[in-house]
Design an enzyme around this catalytic site. Structure first.
Site, PDB file in Angstrom:
ATOM      1  N   GLY A 127       0.818  -1.201   0.000  1.00 23.16           N
ATOM      2  CA  GLY A 127       0.000   0.000   0.000  1.00 23.16           C
ATOM      3  C   GLY A 127       0.857   1.258   0.000  1.00 23.16           C
ATOM      4  O   GLY A 127       1.960   1.297  -0.562  1.00 23.16           O
ATOM      5  N   SER A 128       0.352   2.281   0.668  1.00 20.58           N
ATOM      6  CA  SER A 128       0.975   3.608   0.581  1.00 20.58           C
ATOM      7  C   SER A 128       2.318   3.716   1.281  1.00 20.58           C
ATOM      8  O   SER A 128       2.988   4.753   1.170  1.00 20.58           O
ATOM      9  CB  SER A 128       0.020   4.658   1.143  1.00 20.58           C
ATOM     10  OG  SER A 128      -1.131   4.750   0.324  1.00 20.58           O
TER      11      SER A 128
END
Length: 669
Positions: A410-411
């Protein structure tokens, strides 16, 4: 048995009068030794021993004892020589001939060497021959007929495992043997309760109590339990139950280090078949998982052995013939901080996930865990099928080692994406981009695919700092398109994606995609913010943040204190300007972003959250895994990466930040 060798040593100064053309005693001795070499004890007895010797030693006993001792002592080599007279020696047919015989045998406990005189008596049969006077001293030095030869094994101590501060992770401690004193166990209705607590059957209890040697006042063993077994108090409430201390492997940090340290257990048939030549037996325990298995050769040590004569004469002392002292296994010291591992594991509170902590100054691994864990002693002592099935079917998967796997990050990938763009010159950290709405696509060629961002309320223009604070997917998608697939993939590979992790244990490597390529602009956009086919191992993820604290260098992660630290894995990954911008942006992400749980007074933290959605179909909402990678700003003492599964109903990655905040508080407050 191998074929042995023999020889002769010249003996000077011997003159015997009288001569004969018949066979000489020296020739008879040489023939005797040849048969001895072959282990042909039947021929030795029938063709070489004198009548007087045969009267003292029965043929069967003569043969069986020597064969049995050859096997018991594991004699692999025998060297026999004798001191021969000068070549011109003449033998007197009425006098015995005596030869000093030198014997050396190689046994499982080392060599045994001695000298024994062998006398040959002249015997008139059809022609003159010579027969040997023999005694048990030719089997072993000083052995008399009534003596017993014994072989004892001296056990080694298994090597122990400690953390960097000397805290024990796997040691040779104590547990308890649980048993009954029959005379005090008078209530048979308590057998089912006892069986339940020990995980055995009532039939087994009856079988143990029914053995011929059992009397009312003896201790009858039933099972073993560890120091941490919570059934101990309940067992002691049953009249007649006793717990006796016994040596046992202990794992003081239990579930917190279970996947890393592993456990020992009874050797399997398959393992025994592979290792029998290494001295393992069916009664041995062996490393079955984790470091106990990976370090088995170093932890095991070597058994000692002693061969001695148990003298029959009253008051006579044993005579040691050969002895090899046991060699204990090695002590292994890890870079791990066991207390930090325990604090981190406790902070995760049994949630399914994983965490890794590294020292950015050295590359040393300070924590590496999978949650939830299991109690290693359960496996060490032997687990019932029902208990194993219970653990296997647990939806939280306590037996699955998550730190060895890889997940969509993810981020948390965004600082790496930003670093690649800044180093490539395609990303200006101070240049803002106007982004409108919650979704975006480059053009109609993308079809139904659009990049979605979580915070469309983010104020324009979006620069690097705001992109980190609001974790803006559209910003990173546009930056990835600006740098292009080739530049982005090259940059990710420079950070170790698609490469084997140079680590002591086997970890699944991080990947750019399933085949290492990016086939479309949509996949390029997804990969820029840690989705698509992108996967990252938790230890590698923590390591990828090192360049932002080390001047652009990633160290090879180390777990053993003996390993050299500060060994460069990757370097030149970030310039001072890039590092300054990212450090400021990750600090702002904590102060102004959506990880307020870790915005702790007096403990400045910088980092990046991340949420990765795992969809089962394009239309369905999937499981979300939450990440948080961070470090303490003032000390830069460590980088901690944590992932927790199924956070979609708990506040996403902010929930993970709460768990990490607990770690910081326990460490610094």
């Amino acid at each position: 048995m191998k074929k042995w060798g023999f020889g002769v040593v010249a003996m000077s100064g011997l003159v015997l009068v009288g001569c004969t053309d018949e066979v000489t005693p020296q020739e008879r001795l040489e023939a005797y030794i040849a048969a001895w070499d072959e282990g042909d004890y039947e021929t030795l007895y029938k063709e070489f021993l004198s009548d007087e010797t045969k009267q003292q030693f029965d043929e069967a006993a003569f043969i069986e004892r020597q064969v049995a001792l050859d096997e018991a002592l594991e004699i692999t080599e025998r060297d026999i020589t004798f001191t021969a007279p000068p070549e011109d020696t003449e033998w007197e047919s009425t006098e015995p001939a005596t030869f000093p015989v030198q014997i050396q045998v190689e046994t499982s406990a080392g060599p045994i060497e001695w000298e024994q005189e062998m006398t040959w008596q002249p015997v008139e049969e059809e022609e003159l021959t010579w027969m040997a006077e023999w005694d048990t001293g030719f089997i072993l030095p000083g052995l008399e007929p009534e003596d017993q030869v014994r072989v004892t094994t001296q056990n080694f101590a298994r090597g122990e495992i400690y953390d960097r501060n000397g805290n024990a992770l796997a040691i040779n401690g104590t547990g308890f043997e649980v048993g009954l004193v029959p005379g005090k166990f008078t209530d048979d209705t308590l057998k089912p309760r006892l069986a339940e607590l020990l995980g055995i059957s009532v039939d087994y209890i009856d079988q143990q109590l029914g053995q011929s040697w059992v009397t009312d006042d003896v201790f009858v063993p039933l099972d073993k339990i560890s120091q941490v077994d919570d059934s101990r108090a309940a067992l002691l409430e049953i009249p007649g139950v006793l717990l006796q201390e016994t040596g046992m492997r202990e794992y003081p940090y239990g579930a917190a280090t279970s996947h890393l340290v592993g456990y020992i257990g009874p050797i399997t048939a398959e393992q025994l078949a592979e290792r029998e030549e290494d001295g393992y037996t069916e009664f041995d325990q062996i490393g079955r998982q984790g470091l106990e298995r990976f370090l088995e050769e170093r932890l095991r040590g070597e058994s000692g052995k002693r061969i001695f004569i148990d003298k029959a004469a009253e008051g006579a002392e044993d005579v040691t013939l050969a002895e090899i002292a046991p060699v204990d296994g090695e002590r292994i010291d890890l870079t791990l901080d066991a207390e930090l591992q325990r604090v981190t594991y406790d902070a995760m509170d049994g949630e399914p996930g994983t965490a890794a902590t590294v020292d950015p100054k050295t590359g040393e691994v300070l924590t590496l865990l999978s949650s939830p864990g299991f109690e290693p002693s359960e496996f060490m002592l032997g687990m019932t099928q029902s208990r194993y099935q219970e653990l296997s079917e647990d939806p939280l998967q306590p037996l699955f080692n998550r730190f060895a796997a890889s997940y969509a990050p993810g981020s948390t990938l965004k600082p790496i994406t930003a670093a690649i763009g800044m180093e490539a010159g395609t990303l200006n950290p101070n240049e803002g981009i106007v982004i409108e709405g919650a979704t975006w696509q480059k053009d109609a060629s993308w079809g139904d695919y659009r990049v979605t961002r979580l915070h469309p309320e983010a104020p324009n223009p979006i620069d690097l700092e705001k992109s980190l604070v609001y974790s803006d997917n559209i910003y990173y998608a546009q930056q990835a398109l600006a740098m292009g697939r080739e530049t982005f993939i090259t940059g990710l590979e420079a950070f170790g994606f698609g490469k084997d992790i140079p680590f002591f244990l086997n970890l699944q490597s991080s990947q750019v995609s399933n085949d290492g390529t990016i086939s479309s602009e949509g996949q390029l956009a997804d990969t820029s913010f840690g989705q698509g086919q992108m996967l990252a191992n938790i230890l590698h993820l923590a390591t990828t943040y090192q360049p932002f604290l080390t001047g652009g260098t990633m160290w090879q992660p180390t777990l053993l204190l003996e390993e050299e630290d500060q060994v460069v894995w990757k370097e030149g990954l970030a310039s001072p300007e890039t590092i300054t911008e990212l450090q400021a942006g990750m600090r702002s992400m904590v102060v102004d972003g959506f990880a307020q749980a870790v915005n702790l007074p007096g403990i400045p933290v910088a980092g990046k959250t991340g949420t990765a959605e795992l969809k089962v179909s394009l239309d369905a909402e999937g499981q979300e895994n939450g990440f948080f990678v961070s470090y303490p700003v003032e000390t830069e003492a460590f980088i901690i990466a944590m992932m927790i599964e199924d956070v979609e109903d708990n506040g996403g990655s902010g929930y993970v930040a709460e768990k990490v905040a607990t770690v910081y508080k326990l460490l610094y407050e």
